[in-house]
Every structure is written in C-alpha cells, then in structure tokens.
Motif scaffolding. Structure first.
Motif, PDB file in Angstrom:
ATOM      1  N   PHE A 110       1.553   0.949   1.687  1.00  0.00           N
ATOM      2  CA  PHE A 110       2.580   1.506   0.822  1.00  0.00           C
ATOM      3  C   PHE A 110       1.971   2.555  -0.101  1.00  0.00           C
ATOM      4  CE2 PHE A 110       4.096  -2.621   2.056  1.00  0.00           C
ATOM      5  CZ  PHE A 110       5.462  -2.470   2.208  1.00  0.00           C
ATOM      6  N   LEU A 156      11.096   1.600  -0.870  1.00  0.00           N
ATOM      7  CA  LEU A 156       9.657   1.343  -0.838  1.00  0.00           C
ATOM      8  C   LEU A 156       9.115   2.036   0.398  1.00  0.00           C
ATOM      9  CD1 LEU A 156       9.501  -2.426  -1.873  1.00  0.00           C
ATOM     10  CD2 LEU A 156       9.132  -0.406  -3.289  1.00  0.00           C
ATOM     11  N   SER A 178       5.410   3.614  -4.407  1.00  0.00           N
ATOM     12  CA  SER A 178       6.112   2.367  -4.125  1.00  0.00           C
ATOM     13  C   SER A 178       5.638   1.229  -5.020  1.00  0.00           C
ATOM     14  CB  SER A 178       5.926   1.969  -2.651  1.00  0.00           C
ATOM     15  OG  SER A 178       6.520   2.917  -1.800  1.00  0.00           O
TER      16      SER A 178
END
Length: 238
Positions: free
Chosen positions: A41, A26, A45
């Motif tokens: 993110f 991630l 991800s």
C-alpha cells in the motif's frame, strides 16, 4: 495488509471491508510472489487509514468513516499526494539534506511521501522517539454539530500556513452518519457552481461553527505520526 492494519489501528477485516465497499480509497499495487499475491500500500493509504481509525473513535462505522476520509482528503491530496504528518514541526530543517540522501529517489517525487521516510530514519538514527503531542502546523478535522466539516491547522505565532479563513476551511456537510444506511455527504462545491456561491455557503457554515452546540476535533497529523511510530516499532522487532 496486516502491517497496514496494525499501523493504522484498524483490523484486517476493516481493511478488507473498505477495499470491497470503497474500491480505490486504499489504493494498492499487486506484486506476484510465488503462488500468492503480496499486497503493498502507498504511504497515502497509510495516512488515510490512520485518519479512518481516528474517526471511528467517535462511534462512526468503518464504511461511513471511509467515506468521510475520502471526501475530507481529496482536495488536499491533489496538491500534496497525502495528508500531512507535519514533520516540519518535529525534525529541524538542518537534518533534511542528509535525510534526503537516504530516501528512495522515486518517493521524493510523490508529494509528501518523504514525511514517512524522514520520520523513520530520523528517529532510528537519533534514537530519540518523537514526543507525542500537538504541534503548531498540525492539521485538524473539525466536525460541527455532527454536520459541517472543516479542515484547519493549529496556528501559533508562526504563519497560519496553507489554509486561510473559513471560506477555504469548509470541506463538506454530512447527514445521517449515525443512521448508517441514510448517510450522505455533500462537498462545499455541491452548493453552487461558482467560487462566490461556495464562499457564501461557507459563511453560513461559519456562523454555525461560531455558535455550535457540539464540536469534535481530530488531530489528523498526530494520528498519522502515531501510525508511523507503530510501523517503526513493528519493523524494529523484526
């Protein structure tokens, strides 16, 4: 992190565990804010996390699910920078030229990141939620006899799309995912050194696929669209 957890269906503890045990899966960026750190993110991800949640519904542990998703997505992401939400099937091309104008320019440079923005903008502007269903072109993660994993697309009367035949659909073989610590994954490319050897191995897998005891299918694209919709609703609530 909370938004990623909510959107994907995973828990915050799941996200933390993945980041500790599978660093880089991630991918994140750290942006200092005051005394703390705000973590953002990439869209890639979010797509991975959505698939991880779908995989855990089979009874697979979160760490094993993370490893499965990492191997499953790696080759496709090299060309597209993210698993497909199949936005083409739900937003007519006639809207795309206007949608592009509303997407941050940097995001148009990153593979299929535009899918997220197209979805959010289009649904908000038309006020017409996307019907939650299977579409032609959706990516499927297919697991045969809890061992062989294939990556395919739902095909209709249109062109088959990105993937052609079993030799290109075979992705990986797994052993022991139900036993936790004994879990192992081998890519199709670990079975030999040349494309010809990979094709021969894939044909063996295909034979098992056609005569299998169990078959599990996960709609990757639908899982991602579900995540997009959860983000949209969360942000609409303020």
């Amino acid at each position: 992190m909370k938004e990623l957890a909510y959107a994907s269906g995973l828990s915050v503890n799941n996200i933390r565990m993945i980041m500790d045990r599978e660093p880089g899966l991630l991918t994140d960026e750290y942006v200092p804010v005051g005394r703390g750190v705000s973590r953002t993110f990439p869209i890639k991800s979010l797509k991975r996390a959505a698939l991880m949640h779908a995989v855990t519904k089979m009874g697979v542990g979160i760490t094993q699910a993370a490893r499965m998703v990492a191997e499953f997505s790696s080759e496709f992401e090299m060309n597209h920078d993210g698993l497909p939400a199949n936005i083409d099937a739900i937003i007519p091309r006639k809207y795309w030229s206007d949608l592009v104008k509303s997407v941050p320019k940097d995001e148009m440079r990153h593979g299929n990141n535009y899918e997220y923005y197209f979805y959010i903008i289009h649904v908000n502007e038309t006020n017409q939620p996307v019907e939650r269903k299977i579409y032609v072109g959706d990516m499927i993660m297919e697991i045969i006899d809890q061992t062989y994993v294939f990556q395919t697309m739902i095909r209709g009367e249109i062109s088959p799309g990105m993937l052609e035949g079993p030799s290109s659909e075979a992705i990986m073989a797994m052993e022991g995912w139900e036993r936790g610590g004994d879990f192992s994954i081998k890519s199709i490319m670990d079975f030999g050194d040349t494309p010809d050897t990979w094709k021969r191995e894939a044909k063996k897998w295909q034979k098992v696929r056609e005569n299998c005891t169990t078959k599990t299918q996960i709609n990757v694209s639908l899982a991602i669209r579900d995540a997009f919709e959860r983000v949209r609703l969360l942000r609409a609530e303020g």
